[in-house]
Design a protein around this motif. Structure first.
Motif, mmCIF file in Angstrom:
data_model
loop_
_atom_site.group_PDB
_atom_site.id
_atom_site.type_symbol
_atom_site.label_atom_id
_atom_site.label_comp_id
_atom_site.label_asym_id
_atom_site.label_seq_id
_atom_site.Cartn_x
_atom_site.Cartn_y
_atom_site.Cartn_z
ATOM 1 N N VAL A 304 8.898 -4.697 31.845
ATOM 2 C CA VAL A 304 10.243 -5.252 31.702
ATOM 3 C C VAL A 304 11.294 -4.285 32.248
ATOM 4 N N ILE A 305 11.162 -2.996 31.887
ATOM 5 C CA ILE A 305 12.110 -1.985 32.376
ATOM 6 C C ILE A 305 12.098 -1.939 33.898
ATOM 7 N N SER A 306 10.903 -1.974 34.476
ATOM 8 C CA SER A 306 10.771 -1.928 35.938
ATOM 9 C C SER A 306 11.391 -3.166 36.581
ATOM 10 N N THR A 307 11.163 -4.343 35.966
ATOM 11 C CA THR A 307 11.721 -5.593 36.503
ATOM 12 C C THR A 307 13.235 -5.599 36.424
ATOM 13 N N ILE A 308 13.781 -5.145 35.295
ATOM 14 C CA ILE A 308 15.233 -5.109 35.122
ATOM 15 C C ILE A 308 15.870 -4.139 36.105
ATOM 16 N N ALA A 309 15.237 -2.979 36.316
ATOM 17 C CA ALA A 309 15.765 -2.001 37.275
ATOM 18 C C ALA A 309 15.837 -2.597 38.672
ATOM 19 N N LYS A 310 14.777 -3.310 39.067
ATOM 20 C CA LYS A 310 14.744 -3.940 40.392
ATOM 21 C C LYS A 310 15.814 -5.029 40.493
ATOM 22 N N THR A 311 15.986 -5.783 39.421
ATOM 23 C CA THR A 311 16.974 -6.861 39.417
ATOM 24 C C THR A 311 18.394 -6.313 39.523
ATOM 25 N N ILE A 312 18.673 -5.249 38.778
ATOM 26 C CA ILE A 312 20.004 -4.625 38.858
ATOM 27 C C ILE A 312 20.274 -4.128 40.280
#
Length: 418
Positions: A304-312
């Motif tokens: 989730v952290i990795s996905t959110i970082a990519k999305t930001i």
């Protein structure tokens, strides 16, 4: 990863070069793969052209000195009854030699002729052997005929050393020139010792070949060591770049880490202060992330952290900067951005995360993962960058207090007034 592939390929290439170096030390000859062999001789020709072009005026000076020494010597050596005939041929020989060298220089110097340098070199050597032998052997003064031996030897040696042509090719040209020269002298009924002349022509050609092979073996070793050093430098550069990348980026999310954030905040802060432009700071936190980790597990939490970082990162502009501050917190720096612009970027991030709809059964504000955002905008106020970051953190804290899953803007001026 791409860098690992590049590193593995370079390591393989280095091993092959080291294998060639080992083989080269054991024998002399063409042991290179076809492509490498072509590159070596292309570089050899390029170096030969460069040397001839660079040292042309030194060659002119040397030739001039030789001319000054040779002409008076020939003047005193030539027999009086044949002076006019022999002296003219001596002068023709000097002019012919100068023209050969000038032609070689032209093919090494001018781009339109460079492609034909190797062929021109072989023709010039062939012509020089043929013409200089005829000019020196058709004089009447015996002492001048003896000079032909030295001149022929010099032509062959210089032809092998100066031109950068493959020794085997120059050997064939030299042998052909020797055979045609002998036939020419016989057909013209020139008085000469065929055995001595044959030995001079063939011997000079073979000696030049042997010398050039030894020089080429040395050049091959230099070339291989140069390739190995170049590959080692590339490997070192990849290691250095990767270490720098690791020191500047978060391993999990692949975005910048807190250390890089400090550096970029310092840069943007100084630019904003000097240029009197706005600098917006966004503080982002994943809502109830501890609950997510406890329920779904840390592996899912990392995803989730990795996905959110990519999305930001995909939601911000190319001029903006994002870093993982720690845990589930992120900081975004927006240079030259006022409150309206900052809120627009924050909204893009908020909506992008919301559209992911990552299930979060233990969230107290939604059935999927949400974020809270705190915003503040710096306009050259009298404060440090740490104080600026702290105000953005306070804005985030206020967003959490108001129920999370929202954006809150904190004005620096309002705090100063208070």
């Amino acid at each position: 990863m791409e860098y690992k592939y590049n590193l593995a390929k370079l390591q393989y290439d280095k091993e092959k070069i080291e294998e060639l170096i080992t083989r080269q030390t054991r024998r002399v000859g063409e042991i290179f793969p076809k492509k490498l062999e072509q590159q070596f001789w292309s570089l050899n020709l390029q170096r030969a052209r460069h040397n001839i072009s660079q040292y042309f005026w030194m060659g002119v000076l040397t030739y001039f000195v030789l001319t000054v020494l040779i002409i008076p010597g020939d003047y005193w050596i030539i027999q009086k009854e044949h002076f006019s005939h022999d002296f003219i041929k001596c002068l023709l020989g000097l002019v012919n030699g100068a023209l050969c060298l000038l032609t070689l220089y032209a093919f090494s110097r001018y781009n339109i002729l460079k492609a034909y340098f190797a062929h021109a070199s072989m023709f010039i050597v062939f012509w020089a052997v043929l013409s200089m032998t005829w000019l020196t052997m058709t004089v009447y003064t015996e002492a001048l005929k003896h000079q032909a031996m030295m001149i022929i030897c010099m032509i062959y040696i210089l032809g092998y050393i100066l031109t950068g042509v493959k020794p085997i090719h120059m050997l064939m040209v030299g042998m052909l020139a020797a055979v045609i020269t002998m036939l020419m002298l016989f057909s013209m009924y020139v008085q000469f010792d065929a055995m001595v002349m044959g030995r001079v022509l063939m011997g000079s050609c073979v000696m030049g070949f042997a010398v050039s092979k030894m020089l080429c073996a040395r050049e091959r070793m230099i070339y291989l060591n140069m390739l190995r050093a170049d590959i080692s430098e590339k490997i070192h550069r990849i290691h250095t770049t990767e270490l720098l990348h690791l020191s500047q980026h978060d391993e999990l999310t692949k975005i910048s880490n807190r250390r890089t954030l400090d550096e970029m905040l310092d840069t943007f802060y100084e630019q904003s202060k000097q240029n009197n432009t706005a600098l917006a700071v966004l503080f982002i936190d994943v809502d109830h992330f501890k609950n997510y980790n406890d329920f779904y597990g840390h592996q899912k939490g990392d995803e989730v952290i990795s996905t959110i970082a990519k999305t930001i990162k995909n939601a911000i502009r190319h001029m903006d900067f994002v870093a993982r501050y720690g845990g589930e917190e992120f900081v975004v720096l927006l240079p030259e951005t006022d409150a309206h612009g900052a809120y627009a970027v924050a909204s893009n991030i908020y909506k992008a995360i919301d559209r992911l709809e990552i299930p979060h059964a233990k969230s107290q504000v939604s059935n999927h993962v949400t974020i809270s955002l705190g915003i503040t905008v710096y306009r050259a106020e009298n404060m440090t960058k740490d104080e600026l970051l702290n105000i953005a953190d306070q804005a985030l804290y206020r967003a959490k207090q108001l129920g999370r899953n929202q954006i809150y803007y904190q004005s620096i001026r309002a705090i100063n007034v208070a």
